[in-house]
Design a protein around this motif. Structure first.
Motif, short mmCIF file in Angstrom:
data_model
loop_
_atom_site.label_atom_id
_atom_site.label_comp_id
_atom_site.label_asym_id
_atom_site.label_seq_id
_atom_site.Cartn_x
_atom_site.Cartn_y
_atom_site.Cartn_z
N GLY A 1 -45.07 26.77 -43.86
CA GLY A 1 -44.55 27.45 -42.67
C GLY A 1 -43.15 26.92 -42.42
O GLY A 1 -42.96 25.71 -42.24
N ALA A 2 -42.17 27.78 -42.46
CA ALA A 2 -40.78 27.35 -42.30
C ALA A 2 -40.30 27.66 -40.89
O ALA A 2 -40.81 28.57 -40.24
N PRO A 3 -39.31 26.91 -40.43
CA PRO A 3 -38.77 27.17 -39.09
C PRO A 3 -37.92 28.45 -39.08
O PRO A 3 -37.68 29.06 -40.12
N SER A 4 -37.45 28.81 -37.93
CA SER A 4 -36.65 30.02 -37.72
C SER A 4 -35.47 30.09 -38.68
O SER A 4 -34.70 29.14 -38.81
N VAL A 5 -35.35 31.22 -39.35
CA VAL A 5 -34.26 31.42 -40.32
C VAL A 5 -32.90 31.39 -39.63
O VAL A 5 -31.92 30.92 -40.20
N GLU A 6 -32.83 31.86 -38.39
CA GLU A 6 -31.55 31.86 -37.67
C GLU A 6 -31.04 30.44 -37.46
O GLU A 6 -29.86 30.16 -37.60
N LYS B 1 -30.61 26.84 -43.99
CA LYS B 1 -30.54 25.95 -45.16
C LYS B 1 -31.95 25.56 -45.62
O LYS B 1 -32.20 25.42 -46.81
N THR B 2 -32.85 25.38 -44.67
CA THR B 2 -34.22 25.01 -45.01
C THR B 2 -34.90 26.15 -45.77
O THR B 2 -35.55 25.92 -46.79
N ILE B 3 -34.73 27.36 -45.28
CA ILE B 3 -35.31 28.53 -45.96
C ILE B 3 -34.72 28.67 -47.36
O ILE B 3 -35.44 28.91 -48.34
N SER B 4 -33.41 28.50 -47.48
CA SER B 4 -32.75 28.59 -48.79
C SER B 4 -33.28 27.53 -49.75
O SER B 4 -33.47 27.80 -50.93
N PHE B 5 -33.53 26.32 -49.24
CA PHE B 5 -34.08 25.26 -50.08
C PHE B 5 -35.42 25.68 -50.66
O PHE B 5 -35.65 25.57 -51.86
N TYR B 6 -36.33 26.17 -49.80
CA TYR B 6 -37.65 26.56 -50.28
C TYR B 6 -37.55 27.70 -51.30
O TYR B 6 -38.27 27.71 -52.30
N LYS B 7 -36.66 28.65 -51.07
CA LYS B 7 -36.50 29.74 -52.02
C LYS B 7 -36.00 29.22 -53.37
O LYS B 7 -36.44 29.68 -54.42
N ARG B 8 -35.07 28.26 -53.35
CA ARG B 8 -34.59 27.66 -54.60
C ARG B 8 -35.73 26.95 -55.34
O ARG B 8 -35.72 26.85 -56.56
N GLU B 9 -36.71 26.48 -54.59
CA GLU B 9 -37.85 25.78 -55.18
C GLU B 9 -38.94 26.75 -55.65
O GLU B 9 -40.00 26.32 -56.08
N GLY B 10 -38.69 28.05 -55.52
CA GLY B 10 -39.62 29.05 -56.04
C GLY B 10 -40.55 29.66 -55.01
O GLY B 10 -41.39 30.49 -55.36
N PHE B 11 -40.41 29.28 -53.75
CA PHE B 11 -41.25 29.87 -52.71
C PHE B 11 -40.73 31.27 -52.37
O PHE B 11 -39.53 31.55 -52.47
N GLN B 12 -41.66 32.15 -51.98
CA GLN B 12 -41.31 33.52 -51.61
C GLN B 12 -41.71 33.74 -50.15
O GLN B 12 -42.75 33.24 -49.71
N GLU B 13 -40.90 34.52 -49.45
CA GLU B 13 -41.24 34.85 -48.06
C GLU B 13 -42.43 35.80 -48.05
O GLU B 13 -42.48 36.75 -48.82
N VAL B 14 -43.39 35.50 -47.17
CA VAL B 14 -44.56 36.37 -47.03
C VAL B 14 -44.72 36.84 -45.59
O VAL B 14 -45.70 37.49 -45.26
N GLY B 15 -43.78 36.52 -44.74
CA GLY B 15 -43.84 36.96 -43.35
C GLY B 15 -43.89 35.79 -42.40
O GLY B 15 -44.07 34.65 -42.79
N PRO B 16 -43.73 36.09 -41.13
CA PRO B 16 -43.73 35.01 -40.15
C PRO B 16 -45.12 34.42 -39.96
O PRO B 16 -46.13 35.08 -40.16
N ARG B 17 -45.14 33.18 -39.58
CA ARG B 17 -46.38 32.50 -39.26
C ARG B 17 -46.43 32.37 -37.74
O ARG B 17 -45.44 31.99 -37.12
#
Length: 152
Positions: free
Chosen positions: A121-126, A130-146
């Motif tokens: 569960g990632a924090p608000s993209v707004e 940078k946190t969201i970008s980090f997880y995406k670089r690590e291969g995680f995919q967005e699946v929607g808000p939690r």
């Protein structure tokens, strides 16, 4: 950077709480105390029914980061899977590959547990792009808000 990653233990409870309090304080924008977290941390580390894993990253004797994982089960995941509960790198240790190494250790643990996936569960993209970008670089995919609902 010579980094040592090791499993956290009951003896690390104070350090684990300190790092998680720092994470939560940063996310919430206000300092928090750890008085109530210590007993919860010890309980999680001792509970053998519900897997809870902690990995700590050290450079020499300084702890630079933490990742915590727990196991869940669902039909959509077709069994058990992991959830990254907390991931925190101290500010001076960021952008040095520590998060990457902790994520890789979590992936190895997940494979060992027979998980098909790890979710986070990632924090608000707004606010935390940078946190969201980090997880995406690590291969995680967005699946929607939690979403969450407080019972108390």
């Amino acid at each position: 950077m010579s980094l040592k990653i090791r499993e956290g233990s009951l003896e690390d409870a104070e350090l684990i709480c300190e790092l998680v309090v720092n994470l939560l304080s940063e996310l919430r924008g206000k300092p928090l105390g750890n008085h109530s977290l210590m007993s919860i941390c010890k309980e999680l580390l001792q509970n053998k029914r519900q897997p809870y894993m902690v990995y700590l990253a050290f450079k020499e004797n300084e702890c630079l980061g933490i990742i915590t994982l727990s196991e869940c089960a669902s039909l959509y995941a077709q069994g058990t899977y992991g959830i990254i509960q907390e991931l925190y790198i101290i500010p001076g240790g960021r952008s040095q590959g520590i998060g990457n190494q902790l994520i890789n250790r979590a992936k190895d643990y997940g494979i060992k547990c027979g998980w098909d996936r790890i979710e986070v569960g990632a924090p608000s993209v707004e606010q935390w792009g940078k946190t969201i970008s980090f997880y995406k670089r690590e291969g995680f995919q967005e699946v929607g808000p939690r979403l969450k609902y407080h019972l108390n």
